[in-house]
Design a protein around this motif. Structure first.
Motif, PDB file in Angstrom:
ATOM      1  N   LYS A 131       6.389  19.852  15.563  1.00  0.00           N
ATOM      2  CA  LYS A 131       5.951  18.477  15.286  1.00  0.00           C
ATOM      3  C   LYS A 131       6.079  18.144  13.806  1.00  0.00           C
ATOM      4  CE  LYS A 131       2.717  17.953  19.114  1.00  0.00           C
ATOM      5  NZ  LYS A 131       1.296  17.770  19.472  1.00  0.00           N
ATOM      6  N   ALA A 132       5.716  19.077  12.946  1.00  0.00           N
ATOM      7  CA  ALA A 132       5.798  18.850  11.506  1.00  0.00           C
ATOM      8  C   ALA A 132       7.239  18.646  11.053  1.00  0.00           C
ATOM      9  CB  ALA A 132       5.172  20.031  10.760  1.00  0.00           C
ATOM     10  N   LYS A 133       8.152  19.378  11.654  1.00  0.00           N
ATOM     11  CA  LYS A 133       9.555  19.258  11.271  1.00  0.00           C
ATOM     12  C   LYS A 133      10.206  17.999  11.843  1.00  0.00           C
ATOM     13  CE  LYS A 133      10.320  24.171  10.592  1.00  0.00           C
ATOM     14  NZ  LYS A 133      11.050  25.353  11.004  1.00  0.00           N
ATOM     15  N   LEU A 134       9.755  17.565  13.016  1.00  0.00           N
ATOM     16  CA  LEU A 134      10.366  16.393  13.657  1.00  0.00           C
ATOM     17  C   LEU A 134       9.710  15.071  13.249  1.00  0.00           C
ATOM     18  CD1 LEU A 134      11.025  17.716  17.265  1.00  0.00           C
ATOM     19  CD2 LEU A 134      12.651  17.400  15.412  1.00  0.00           C
ATOM     20  N   GLY A 135       8.591  15.111  12.560  1.00  0.00           N
ATOM     21  CA  GLY A 135       7.894  13.893  12.148  1.00  0.00           C
ATOM     22  C   GLY A 135       8.774  12.927  11.378  1.00  0.00           C
ATOM     23  N   PRO A 136       9.446  13.362  10.309  1.00  0.00           N
ATOM     24  CA  PRO A 136      10.312  12.435   9.563  1.00  0.00           C
ATOM     25  C   PRO A 136      11.467  11.896  10.403  1.00  0.00           C
ATOM     26  CG  PRO A 136       9.881  14.420   8.283  1.00  0.00           C
ATOM     27  CD  PRO A 136       9.337  14.659   9.660  1.00  0.00           C
ATOM     28  N   ALA A 137      11.984  12.694  11.315  1.00  0.00           N
ATOM     29  CA  ALA A 137      13.088  12.235  12.159  1.00  0.00           C
ATOM     30  C   ALA A 137      12.625  11.120  13.083  1.00  0.00           C
ATOM     31  CB  ALA A 137      13.663  13.393  12.963  1.00  0.00           C
ATOM     32  N   LYS A 138      11.393  11.214  13.584  1.00  0.00           N
ATOM     33  CA  LYS A 138      10.871  10.173  14.463  1.00  0.00           C
ATOM     34  C   LYS A 138      10.788   8.849  13.725  1.00  0.00           C
ATOM     35  CE  LYS A 138       7.120   9.025  17.560  1.00  0.00           C
ATOM     36  NZ  LYS A 138       5.811   9.375  18.100  1.00  0.00           N
ATOM     37  N   GLY A 139      10.379   8.883  12.469  1.00  0.00           N
ATOM     38  CA  GLY A 139      10.320   7.656  11.672  1.00  0.00           C
ATOM     39  C   GLY A 139      11.694   7.030  11.501  1.00  0.00           C
ATOM     40  N   LYS A 140      12.695   7.850  11.262  1.00  0.00           N
ATOM     41  CA  LYS A 140      14.059   7.334  11.104  1.00  0.00           C
ATOM     42  C   LYS A 140      14.578   6.748  12.410  1.00  0.00           C
ATOM     43  CE  LYS A 140      15.303  10.472   7.371  1.00  0.00           C
ATOM     44  NZ  LYS A 140      16.145  11.582   6.926  1.00  0.00           N
ATOM     45  N   VAL A 141      14.315   7.435  13.513  1.00  0.00           N
ATOM     46  CA  VAL A 141      14.744   6.943  14.820  1.00  0.00           C
ATOM     47  C   VAL A 141      14.049   5.619  15.131  1.00  0.00           C
ATOM     48  CG1 VAL A 141      14.680   7.405  17.306  1.00  0.00           C
ATOM     49  CG2 VAL A 141      15.378   9.195  15.724  1.00  0.00           C
ATOM     50  N   SER A 142      12.774   5.537  14.792  1.00  0.00           N
ATOM     51  CA  SER A 142      12.020   4.308  15.020  1.00  0.00           C
ATOM     52  C   SER A 142      12.617   3.146  14.229  1.00  0.00           C
ATOM     53  CB  SER A 142      10.553   4.513  14.636  1.00  0.00           C
ATOM     54  OG  SER A 142       9.826   3.320  14.784  1.00  0.00           O
ATOM     55  N   ASP A 143      12.947   3.397  12.972  1.00  0.00           N
ATOM     56  CA  ASP A 143      13.562   2.348  12.151  1.00  0.00           C
ATOM     57  C   ASP A 143      14.898   1.898  12.729  1.00  0.00           C
ATOM     58  OD1 ASP A 143      11.417   2.456  10.413  1.00  0.00           O
ATOM     59  OD2 ASP A 143      12.446   3.757   8.958  1.00  0.00           O
ATOM     60  N   MET A 147      -0.476  28.150  12.126  1.00  0.00           N
ATOM     61  CA  MET A 147       0.081  27.066  12.926  1.00  0.00           C
ATOM     62  C   MET A 147       0.854  27.632  14.102  1.00  0.00           C
ATOM     63  SD  MET A 147       1.829  24.029  10.800  1.00  0.00           S
ATOM     64  CE  MET A 147       0.846  22.934   9.872  1.00  0.00           C
ATOM     65  N   GLY A 148       0.719  26.959  15.214  1.00  0.00           N
ATOM     66  CA  GLY A 148       1.447  27.366  16.393  1.00  0.00           C
ATOM     67  C   GLY A 148       2.863  26.832  16.388  1.00  0.00           C
ATOM     68  N   LEU A 149       3.624  27.249  17.334  1.00  0.00           N
ATOM     69  CA  LEU A 149       5.013  26.835  17.452  1.00  0.00           C
ATOM     70  C   LEU A 149       5.133  25.313  17.593  1.00  0.00           C
ATOM     71  CD1 LEU A 149       8.010  27.567  17.801  1.00  0.00           C
ATOM     72  CD2 LEU A 149       7.568  27.770  20.236  1.00  0.00           C
ATOM     73  N   LEU A 150       4.297  24.721  18.446  1.00  0.00           N
ATOM     74  CA  LEU A 150       4.373  23.273  18.635  1.00  0.00           C
ATOM     75  C   LEU A 150       3.975  22.519  17.376  1.00  0.00           C
ATOM     76  CD1 LEU A 150       3.035  22.823  22.276  1.00  0.00           C
ATOM     77  CD2 LEU A 150       5.379  22.632  21.457  1.00  0.00           C
ATOM     78  N   ASP A 151       3.012  23.019  16.642  1.00  0.00           N
ATOM     79  CA  ASP A 151       2.616  22.378  15.386  1.00  0.00           C
ATOM     80  C   ASP A 151       3.764  22.398  14.389  1.00  0.00           C
ATOM     81  OD1 ASP A 151       0.055  21.793  16.315  1.00  0.00           O
ATOM     82  OD2 ASP A 151      -0.743  23.712  15.621  1.00  0.00           O
ATOM     83  N   ASN A 152       4.445  23.527  14.298  1.00  0.00           N
ATOM     84  CA  ASN A 152       5.603  23.633  13.399  1.00  0.00           C
ATOM     85  C   ASN A 152       6.698  22.656  13.810  1.00  0.00           C
ATOM     86  OD1 ASN A 152       4.514  25.650  11.789  1.00  0.00           O
ATOM     87  ND2 ASN A 152       5.365  27.300  13.041  1.00  0.00           N
TER      88      ASN A 152
END
Length: 107
Positions: free
Chosen positions: A8-20, A1-6
Motif C-alpha cells: 500500500k505504501a509503495k502504490l499510494g503515489p501511483a493511485k494519485g497519478k491514476v486518479s489524476d 510492517m506487513g506485506l500488505l502495508d508495504n
C-alpha cells in the motif's frame, strides 16, 4: 510492517497519478470502453451481451470512483448517504427521508 502495508505504501503515489489521469481523460476512457464492448459483442455475435454490458458498467464505475475525490482529498467510492451497499437505510431518502415518529399505529 506487513506485506500488505508495504505494498500500500509503495502504490499510494501511483493511485494519485491514476486518479489524476482518470479525471483528465474520463470521457476518452468511457468512449474506449464502449468501443471495446461493441467490438467484443459483435465478435461473439451477441452471445454474451448481458455479461459485456455488466462488465462495461463495472469498469466505468471503477473509473468514476478513481476520478472523483472527496473534499478531504480521499478517493471517492464511499456510499451515498442514506444508502448501504445492500440498499437504502430505513428513514433514508428512498423511504421519504424521515423516520417514523414512533411505533406503528395499532389496528
Amino acid at each position: 510492517m506487513g506485506l500488505l502495508d508495504n505494498l500500500k505504501a509503495k502504490l499510494g503515489p501511483a493511485k494519485g497519478k491514476v486518479s489524476d489521469l482518470a479525471q483528465q481523460h474520463g470521457d476518452k476512457i468511457d468512449r474506449g470502453l464502449d468501443k471495446v464492448a461493441k467490438t467484443v459483442d459483435e465478435r461473439t455475435k451477441g452471445k454474451y451481451s448481458d455479461r459485456i454490458q455488466t462488465g462495461t458498467g463495472k469498469a466505468k464505475g471503477a473509473m468514476d470512483r478513481l476520478a472523483h475525490k472527496d473534499a478531504d482529498g480521499m478517493s471517492g467510492g464511499g456510499h451515498t448517504p442514506g444508502t448501504t451497499p445492500g440498499g437504502p437505510t430505513p428513514g433514508g431518502p428512498a423511504s421519504g427521508g424521515t423516520p417514523p415518529a414512533g411505533p406503528p399505529p395499532a389496528s
